[in-house]
Design an enzyme around this catalytic site. Structure first.
Site, mmCIF file in Angstrom:
data_model
loop_
_atom_site.group_PDB
_atom_site.id
_atom_site.type_symbol
_atom_site.label_atom_id
_atom_site.label_comp_id
_atom_site.label_asym_id
_atom_site.label_seq_id
_atom_site.Cartn_x
_atom_site.Cartn_y
_atom_site.Cartn_z
ATOM 1 N N GLY A 132 -35.898 72.620 92.506
ATOM 2 C CA GLY A 132 -36.687 72.907 91.312
ATOM 3 C C GLY A 132 -37.883 71.980 91.183
ATOM 4 O O GLY A 132 -38.362 71.698 90.089
ATOM 5 N N SER A 135 -41.815 74.243 94.344
ATOM 6 C CA SER A 135 -42.365 74.515 95.677
ATOM 7 C C SER A 135 -43.293 75.731 95.671
ATOM 8 O O SER A 135 -44.300 75.738 96.376
ATOM 9 C CB SER A 135 -41.244 74.703 96.697
ATOM 10 O OG SER A 135 -40.311 75.641 96.230
ATOM 11 N N SER A 136 -42.997 76.731 94.843
ATOM 12 C CA SER A 136 -43.852 77.930 94.824
ATOM 13 C C SER A 136 -45.241 77.587 94.291
ATOM 14 O O SER A 136 -46.262 77.974 94.868
ATOM 15 C CB SER A 136 -43.249 79.015 93.934
ATOM 16 O OG SER A 136 -41.948 79.285 94.337
ATOM 17 N N ASP A 179 -46.471 73.041 86.137
ATOM 18 C CA ASP A 179 -46.178 72.714 87.533
ATOM 19 C C ASP A 179 -47.427 72.864 88.404
ATOM 20 O O ASP A 179 -47.667 72.075 89.323
ATOM 21 C CB ASP A 179 -45.020 73.586 88.071
ATOM 22 C CG ASP A 179 -45.110 75.040 87.626
ATOM 23 O OD1 ASP A 179 -46.077 75.417 86.923
ATOM 24 O OD2 ASP A 179 -44.216 75.825 87.988
#
Ligand code: MEV
Length: 347
Positions: A132, A135-136, A179
């Site tokens: 979590g 990474s995307s 993120d």
């Protein structure tokens, strides 16, 4: 043809998860484990991707098929990032977020950008996509920055953020973009969606200990669960968001003044509010208890909940005891450096 490699850091949410989706601020830190993308322009109209960490090998398709047909799960973010770059920068369509409009799309027909006939991309991660750490989003940012550099589009950080966030929303449908901000800018950020505020908090490091629960969380499922709770109990959830928002403001002050005792207490309060939102799990409760019993200033889950990681803030001399406390509760300690550099060109 020339190649370029860009890396971007993963992230850990420190304060404010869930409430950030509904307009309250959050604090996120970029972590030392990085994602890398190597990009090469091709003179044939083909998109090629090697992403062995997410089980994508030998994937290729014609450029005019980007975003159509069944895209393997592990290829989605990279493929959509390329598609969005083509449409919004090369072809010069309008990018929804304000600042990506500043890109000089006119070069698309005449200059370096026109040379982007096809593209070959290889991604490589220093961390498991199970943690979590984002990474995307980090791979989306790497790909957009790498294409921007290799084509000479030279997007600034804000335009990279806007295009990467748009890509994440195209795929996930929701998310605050914190993120993406961590991957682009690095450091420790005070963030308000949709990039309304991205404020670096100037700190060198944080005495953070990270424990992985061993359980994979699905962020979108958790966000949906919270929004269902908000439909059933709007006032209660609104109050929780407001209280989280207040905690984040206090946490910002505590971080800037390195007041770790207060910051630990604020982590504990944030955890209680997340429990009230129903996103903590027994494994986290035990890991948090283990960390606190061993002398941590405070501890909480980090991210959507339901799994992934928890974080503890620890006095230097208690570090080993806190790690042992987390391990005894069945967690796996992951060594991370916090507040690291954002997206950068590697070679
Ligand atoms: C997930 O890591 C954090 C959430 O706040 C979602 C988001 O901000 O995009 C739950």
């Amino acid at each position: 043809m020339k190649k370029i490699t860009v890396s971007a850091p993963g992230k850990l949410m420190l304060f404010g998860e869930h409430a950030v989706v509904y307009g309250r601020p959050c604090i996120v830190t970029a972590v030392g484990q990085r994602m890398r993308a190597t990009v090469e322009l091709l003179d044939k109209p083909v998109f090629e991707l090697e992403a062995p960490d997410v089980k994508v090998t030998g994937y290729k398709k014609p450029m005019d098929q980007l975003g159509v047909d069944d895209i393997p799960k592990g290829a989605k973010f990279v493929e959509m990032a390329v598609k969005n770059f083509m449409e919004n920068v090369i072809l010069g369509n309008e990018v929804t977020p304000e600042s990506a409009r500043s890109v000089d799309s006119g070069r698309g027909r005449h200059g370096d950008l026109a040379r982007m006939t096809g593209i070959s991309i290889t991604t490589q991660s220093e961390f498991s996509s199970q943690f979590g750490f984002g990474s995307s989003s980090a791979s989306t940012v790497c790909v957009i920055k790498a294409i921007s550099e290799i084509t000479g589009a030279n997007l600034d950080n804000r335009a990279i953020f806007d295009l990467a966030y748009k890509t994440v929303l195209d795929i996930q449908g929701k998310g605050s973009g914190f993120d993406v901000a961590a991957a682009v800018y690095g450091g420790t950020l005070y963030y308000i969606t949709p990039g309304k505020t991205i404020e670096p908090l100037n700190i060198e490091s944080l005495p953070l200990i990270v424990g992985y629960s061993g359980i994979k969380a699905d962020t979108v499922t958790l966000m949906n669960q919270v929004s269902e709770l908000a439909q059933e109990n709007p006032q209660m959830v609104e109050d929780i968001y407001n209280n989280i928002g207040k905690l984040v403001e206090q946490a910002k002050v505590a971080i800037l003044s390195k007041d770790w005792t207060t910051l630990g207490e604020l982590m504990n309060s944030n955890q209680k509010l997340l429990e009230n939102l129903g996103v903590s799990i027994e494994k986290f409760d035990n890991m948090i208890l283990g960390a606190k019993a061993a002398g941590a200033y405070g501890a909480k889950l980090s991210g959507a909940g339901g799994g992934d990681c928890m974080i503890a803030l620890s006095p230097e001399e208690k570090t080993q005891a806190v790690k042992d406390g987390i391990t005894s509760a069945g967690g796996q300690v992951i060594e991370v450096e916090a507040s690291v550099q954002g997206a950068r060109i590697e070679d």
